[in-house]
Design a protein around this motif. Structure first.
Motif, PDB file in Angstrom:
ATOM      1  N   UNK A 374      -4.045  -9.817 -11.798  1.00  0.00           N
ATOM      2  CA  UNK A 374      -4.353 -10.983 -12.622  1.00  0.00           C
ATOM      3  C   UNK A 374      -3.179 -11.227 -13.551  1.00  0.00           C
ATOM      4  N   UNK A 375      -3.016 -12.476 -13.959  1.00  0.00           N
ATOM      5  CA  UNK A 375      -1.890 -12.811 -14.831  1.00  0.00           C
ATOM      6  C   UNK A 375      -2.198 -14.100 -15.573  1.00  0.00           C
ATOM      7  N   UNK A 376      -1.581 -14.223 -16.739  1.00  0.00           N
ATOM      8  CA  UNK A 376      -1.654 -15.454 -17.530  1.00  0.00           C
ATOM      9  C   UNK A 376      -0.270 -15.709 -18.090  1.00  0.00           C
ATOM     10  N   UNK A 377       0.220 -16.952 -17.884  1.00  0.00           N
ATOM     11  CA  UNK A 377       1.539 -17.314 -18.403  1.00  0.00           C
ATOM     12  C   UNK A 377       1.408 -18.568 -19.247  1.00  0.00           C
ATOM     13  N   UNK A 378       2.033 -18.509 -20.428  1.00  0.00           N
ATOM     14  CA  UNK A 378       1.991 -19.639 -21.364  1.00  0.00           C
ATOM     15  C   UNK A 378       3.414 -20.047 -21.728  1.00  0.00           C
ATOM     16  N   UNK A 379       3.681 -21.372 -21.624  1.00  0.00           N
ATOM     17  CA  UNK A 379       4.960 -21.938 -22.027  1.00  0.00           C
ATOM     18  C   UNK A 379       4.746 -22.590 -23.388  1.00  0.00           C
ATOM     19  N   UNK A 380       5.360 -22.017 -24.429  1.00  0.00           N
ATOM     20  CA  UNK A 380       5.120 -22.480 -25.791  1.00  0.00           C
ATOM     21  C   UNK A 380       6.365 -23.162 -26.350  1.00  0.00           C
ATOM     22  N   UNK A 381       6.132 -24.248 -27.116  1.00  0.00           N
ATOM     23  CA  UNK A 381       7.184 -24.944 -27.848  1.00  0.00           C
ATOM     24  C   UNK A 381       6.842 -24.822 -29.333  1.00  0.00           C
ATOM     25  N   UNK A 382       7.362 -23.820 -30.002  1.00  0.00           N
ATOM     26  CA  UNK A 382       6.990 -23.580 -31.402  1.00  0.00           C
ATOM     27  C   UNK A 382       7.261 -24.770 -32.323  1.00  0.00           C
ATOM     28  N   UNK A 383       8.321 -25.511 -32.083  1.00  0.00           N
ATOM     29  CA  UNK A 383       8.631 -26.640 -32.965  1.00  0.00           C
ATOM     30  C   UNK A 383       7.534 -27.699 -32.915  1.00  0.00           C
ATOM     31  N   UNK A 384       6.931 -27.886 -31.781  1.00  0.00           N
ATOM     32  CA  UNK A 384       5.861 -28.875 -31.623  1.00  0.00           C
ATOM     33  C   UNK A 384       4.477 -28.242 -31.710  1.00  0.00           C
ATOM     34  N   UNK A 385       4.428 -26.906 -31.792  1.00  0.00           N
ATOM     35  CA  UNK A 385       3.169 -26.143 -31.781  1.00  0.00           C
ATOM     36  C   UNK A 385       2.303 -26.573 -30.598  1.00  0.00           C
ATOM     37  N   UNK A 386       2.945 -26.603 -29.447  1.00  0.00           N
ATOM     38  CA  UNK A 386       2.276 -27.011 -28.209  1.00  0.00           C
ATOM     39  C   UNK A 386       2.429 -25.911 -27.178  1.00  0.00           C
ATOM     40  N   UNK A 387       1.343 -25.653 -26.428  1.00  0.00           N
ATOM     41  CA  UNK A 387       1.331 -24.596 -25.413  1.00  0.00           C
ATOM     42  C   UNK A 387       0.765 -25.164 -24.122  1.00  0.00           C
ATOM     43  N   UNK A 388       1.422 -24.840 -23.017  1.00  0.00           N
ATOM     44  CA  UNK A 388       0.907 -25.135 -21.682  1.00  0.00           C
ATOM     45  C   UNK A 388       0.719 -23.801 -20.987  1.00  0.00           C
ATOM     46  N   UNK A 389      -0.495 -23.550 -20.489  1.00  0.00           N
ATOM     47  CA  UNK A 389      -0.765 -22.229 -19.910  1.00  0.00           C
ATOM     48  C   UNK A 389      -1.565 -22.357 -18.622  1.00  0.00           C
ATOM     49  N   UNK A 390      -1.460 -21.325 -17.816  1.00  0.00           N
ATOM     50  CA  UNK A 390      -2.223 -21.217 -16.575  1.00  0.00           C
ATOM     51  C   UNK A 390      -2.565 -19.751 -16.357  1.00  0.00           C
ATOM     52  N   UNK A 391      -3.712 -19.516 -15.748  1.00  0.00           N
ATOM     53  CA  UNK A 391      -4.160 -18.151 -15.519  1.00  0.00           C
ATOM     54  C   UNK A 391      -4.623 -17.951 -14.095  1.00  0.00           C
ATOM     55  N   UNK A 392      -4.419 -16.737 -13.596  1.00  0.00           N
ATOM     56  CA  UNK A 392      -4.864 -16.351 -12.259  1.00  0.00           C
ATOM     57  C   UNK A 392      -5.873 -15.217 -12.404  1.00  0.00           C
ATOM     58  N   UNK A 393      -7.164 -15.586 -12.428  1.00  0.00           N
ATOM     59  CA  UNK A 393      -8.216 -14.587 -12.559  1.00  0.00           C
ATOM     60  C   UNK A 393      -8.213 -13.867 -13.883  1.00  0.00           C
ATOM     61  N   UNK A 394      -7.626 -14.461 -14.918  1.00  0.00           N
ATOM     62  CA  UNK A 394      -7.454 -13.767 -16.179  1.00  0.00           C
ATOM     63  C   UNK A 394      -8.393 -14.320 -17.245  1.00  0.00           C
ATOM     64  N   UNK A 395      -8.703 -13.459 -18.239  1.00  0.00           N
ATOM     65  CA  UNK A 395      -9.578 -13.856 -19.337  1.00  0.00           C
ATOM     66  C   UNK A 395      -8.890 -14.899 -20.209  1.00  0.00           C
ATOM     67  N   UNK A 396      -9.648 -15.836 -20.804  1.00  0.00           N
ATOM     68  CA  UNK A 396      -9.047 -16.928 -21.591  1.00  0.00           C
ATOM     69  C   UNK A 396      -8.506 -16.410 -22.917  1.00  0.00           C
ATOM     70  N   UNK A 397      -7.437 -17.025 -23.426  1.00  0.00           N
ATOM     71  CA  UNK A 397      -6.914 -16.660 -24.745  1.00  0.00           C
ATOM     72  C   UNK A 397      -7.905 -17.027 -25.843  1.00  0.00           C
TER      73      UNK A 397
END
Length: 509
Positions: A374-397
């Motif tokens: 299982x895996x979860x990857x998040x692409x974060x832009x700290x300046x905009x405080x925006x996150x795009x994420x996707x998970x494969x069978x993983x628990x939600x953040x």
């Protein structure tokens, strides 16, 4: 013959000789004697009256053996249920104290190969008491000589106790042949305060702590050599008799074998933990606009849970957590390969988390078709405080802030390598200033025990209970949450301590 005649003859018989026959002493608090049948009348002419007297010592001896075997069986079963070196040493001290008739003691684990681990455990002795005993020169103590293999010296050699020396006179030649012997290498000091040959510091410490005698046995096996020593302390001058020495010697042999097995497991766990630590990030990157903290709690068997944080172009940040199925070195090695691959995919196409996990799934299916993850990857832009994420069978953040504590609604998907082709939509998340995003592995939920719903509820409650004054520090948030959810609760019986736990926190300014 009338009733009166029978009563007269019964009174004339008196107390049967079998009732006054000698009995063996108690062992480990159990009276092994079996009462001999009493006659109600004087044996008739021609019937040997000494038959019951001859059988009584044999019955008592057999009863004693049965009692000894029962006692050893119970004590060894309790020891076999221990799963750590600390638990085993404490159980060894408790059982040995009951066998030798002592109240206090200490066990020292010090493998002869020098590879550790080492430990000193006390029974009825505070930590300060153990420190006081350690001020005695090592060569002057019985356990020190056992550990160092020092021959001779001022300590008396193992010898039969006073009760043992009386046994041949009490029971004859046959009893002398059956007298148990002391454990090999055991050291008895029956009078610490009165033995002028002992080190003065030894006598001083004994008087200060209030013990007057000791009995020590080595903990050793044929294959592993000397593992340690155990010593029990008496409040008054005393020493165990031969039977008690024999019992504690047999128990010590079993305990040594059990300790050797636990020692091998402990060393294996330490090696896996060291390998896992080397494969995980040594430090988290510094990215403007976000502060991070991570914790990893190793399971007893060593697993494949991991986390990662890496800076990406244009001030972006990649956050990832994952778990490889299985335990042991194989799972740890697979975790290292999966984490390294995800870092490469994140650098190439990190803006699209779905593409990152799709590439990872394809790699896993081609290179390790029998393993899932299982895996979860998040692409974060700290300046905009925006996150795009996707998970494969993983628990939600989980998002923790002053105004909300809630789970991120992610799309349902199967773990990597569970489908012919993995793909699930990504999720966008906007965070407020001061909010912390918690990413964690499934091992945390299994560690809590109980159902999945109750585990999610406990995790949410723990995150919501973080004091507002502590929410500015992501490390404090992580420590608070883990401390609350991993504490023993009502589902302690269902907890799985074999599971690794990983939590990664990112607080956005």
């Amino acid at each position: 013959m009338g009733v009166c005649d029978a009563i007269e003859r019964r009174e004339a018989a008196g107390k049967p000789a079998a009732m006054s026959a000698p009995h063996v002493p108690k062992v480990a608090g159990i009276d092994p004697t079996v009462p001999a049948p009493a006659h109600t009348a004087t044996p008739g002419p021609g019937i040997p009256a000494a038959a019951s007297e001859t059988g009584t010592p044999i019955q008592d001896r057999l009863a004693g053996w049965v009692s000894d075997l029962t006692t050893l069986h119970e004590l060894t079963e309790r020891l076999a249920r221990t799963g750590t070196l600390d638990e085993a040493l404490r159980e060894l001290l408790r059982a040995g104290a009951s066998l030798v008739g002592a109240r206090r003691g200490m066990a020292v684990l010090e493998p002869a190969d020098g590879h550790g681990p080492t430990a000193t455990i006390g029974l009825g002795l505070a930590h300060a008491d153990l420190g006081t005993i350690e001020t005695v020169p090592r060569s002057a103590t019985s356990y020190g000589r056992l550990l160092d293999g020092l021959p001779g010296g001022p300590l008396p050699e193992p010898r039969p106790s006073l009760a043992d020396r009386r046994t041949p006179h009490d029971h004859g030649a046959e009893g002398a042949a059956d007298t148990p012997t002391a454990a090999p290498g055991a050291v008895a000091v029956p009078d610490l305060l009165g033995d002028e040959h002992l080190d003065p510091r030894h006598r001083e410490v004994a008087a200060r702590l209030g013990f007057a005698a000791s009995y020590a046995v080595p903990l050793t096996t044929e294959g592993d050599g000397r593992l340690g020593a155990a010593v029990w302390l008496y409040d008054e001058p005393a020493e165990p008799d031969g039977r008690r020495r024999h019992l504690v010697g047999l128990y010590g042999q079993f305990a040594s074998g059990h300790l050797a097995r636990l020692l091998e497991l402990e060393r294996g766990r330490a090696e896996i933990a060291a390998l896992t630590e080397e494969l995980l990030p040594t430090r988290l990157p510094r990215v403007p606009g976000v502060r991070m903290a991570a914790r990893q709690v190793a399971g007893t068997l060593g697993g494949g849970d991991w986390y990662d944080a890496l800076p990406l172009p244009e001030g972006a940040l990649g956050l990832a957590v994952g778990s490889v199925c299985g335990t042991g070195p194989g799972a740890v090695a697979a975790m290292g390969r999966l984490r390294a691959s995800l870092r490469a995919y994140a650098v190439m196409e990190g803006e699209d988390p779905v593409a990152v996990l799709s590439d990872l799934e394809l790699l896993l299916r081609l290179t390790e078709p029998a393993r899932s993850a299982t895996a979860l990857f998040a692409y974060a832009e700290p300046a905009r405080r925006r996150i795009v994420l996707a998970g494969a069978g993983h628990a939600p953040p989980l998002v923790v802030g002053d105004r909300r504590t809630e789970y991120v609604e992610t799309s349902l998907s199967a773990p990597l390598n569970m489908l012919a082709c993995w793909e699930a939509p990504s999720v966008d998340l906007d965070v407020e200033p001061g909010e912390t995003v918690l990413l964690y592995t499934d091992g945390l939920l299994r560690r809590m025990g109980g159902s999945a719903d109750s585990a999610f509820t406990r995790l949410h409650a723990a995150a919501a209970s973080v004091p507002k004054a502590d929410r500015d520090d992501p490390a404090t948030v992580v420590d608070h949450v883990l401390r609350r959810v991993l504490a023993a609760g009502e589902d302690a019986a269902d907890r799985d301590d074999d599971e690794d736990v990983v939590m990664l926190a990112a607080r956005f300014d």
